[in-house]
Scaffold this active site. Sequence first.
Site, PDB file in Angstrom:
ATOM      1  N   THR A  22      40.582 -20.750  28.874  1.00  0.00           N
ATOM      2  CA  THR A  22      40.439 -22.025  28.170  1.00  0.00           C
ATOM      3  C   THR A  22      39.269 -22.829  28.703  1.00  0.00           C
ATOM      4  O   THR A  22      38.572 -23.506  27.944  1.00  0.00           O
ATOM      5  CB  THR A  22      41.749 -22.838  28.304  1.00  0.00           C
ATOM      6  OG1 THR A  22      42.812 -22.109  27.715  1.00  0.00           O
ATOM      7  CG2 THR A  22      41.633 -24.179  27.604  1.00  0.00           C
ATOM      8  N   THR A  72      44.745 -19.343  32.003  1.00  0.00           N
ATOM      9  CA  THR A  72      45.926 -19.744  32.757  1.00  0.00           C
ATOM     10  C   THR A  72      47.152 -18.880  32.470  1.00  0.00           C
ATOM     11  O   THR A  72      48.092 -18.861  33.260  1.00  0.00           O
ATOM     12  CB  THR A  72      46.273 -21.219  32.478  1.00  0.00           C
ATOM     13  OG1 THR A  72      46.505 -21.399  31.065  1.00  0.00           O
ATOM     14  CG2 THR A  72      45.140 -22.136  32.923  1.00  0.00           C
TER      15      THR A  72
END
Length: 371
Positions: free
Chosen positions: A50, A136
């Site tokens: 991200t 993540t």
Amino acid sequence: MKIAVIAALAAFTVFSSAPIAAQEIPNNLPPITKDQSHLPHVVLMSMGGTIASRASDRLNITNYGGKGIPRVDPQDWVHDMPELANVARITTEDMRPPATRTDSSDLFEDLRRVAKRLNELAKDPGVDGIVVTHGTNTMAEFAYYMDLTVDTDKPIVFVGSQRPWTGISGDGPLNLYNAVRVAASPMAGGKGVLQCMNQNINTARDVTKASAYRVQTFRGVDVGAIGFADPDKVVFYREPTRKHTTQSAFAGMDYATLPPVEVFYAYTDAPGYLIDAAVEHGVKGIVVDGTGAGSPTASETEAIKRAQAKGVVVVITARVHGGRVQETPRRTEAQLVNGDNLPPEKARLLLQLALTKTNDWREVKKYFDEY
């Protein structure tokens, strides 16, 4: 009144539809160090995620990336954050998977090539620390594999973000800045692979993603953070006690493959035939994420016995993800390896590595007691 409302709507439309390329660099930057020769050398390695993503607008913080939207290159971070020049001499490496793949399609080959490169960089006397950006979703287990296989005392710090680089109130810039600060800190050496987000510094072994979208997602469930990247300085309050990096029996190894190990989840009426199928398929080890303090179902228990009869090593973890799977006479008699407080995805990696050394469940247990 109507004119004012129309004007406001027009302004909002222009703002929301305007393309956002990158973080804005304000004019009132702190003085940037011109002579960096005295600063530590930190390699900034991108594995994407991200933090390396852009979105169609600043309010898009969950549905980013995609066709036609360019990813954030490592050099973009350096450009967008000139403040990094006051912390370290930065060089970049792009180790991202192909753009046609997503973070959810992580492969063992990614683990292998990054571990190999980190081992190479660690041997370079000109490198003082390394920061690895990563998605993540699988960052915790990816970092844990590096913690077990990279042979160095130099700081290696994993970092990511919960919001894209272009998102409003994005957490990426500060996370990245702090990760570089930690990697540049001599105090971070010798602590194994670390993870730094939301100013918390956790060990790769203990850190777990606990929330899908919140920025305070990463935490050490049982043991907490070992330090913090505070605004004035990086501070540590304790040392990891489990074996890692230079202490690891797997450090510096380049594994082309690992023994196959699968994970099974315990729930009401969870069947054992799935375990039977995996054994038939040739797995060498299984991890059962048990209920409560680590209990398989009755059907899974019978399948475990059949698997063990064929030489399969079985590790038990607890799906509550808090507290150890403790040693009991019943588990010892059943020749089950206690997964300690590792989540199943990390227990799987440790079991795979342990199986490269032995298939004796008693010897495998020693790895889980020490790592």
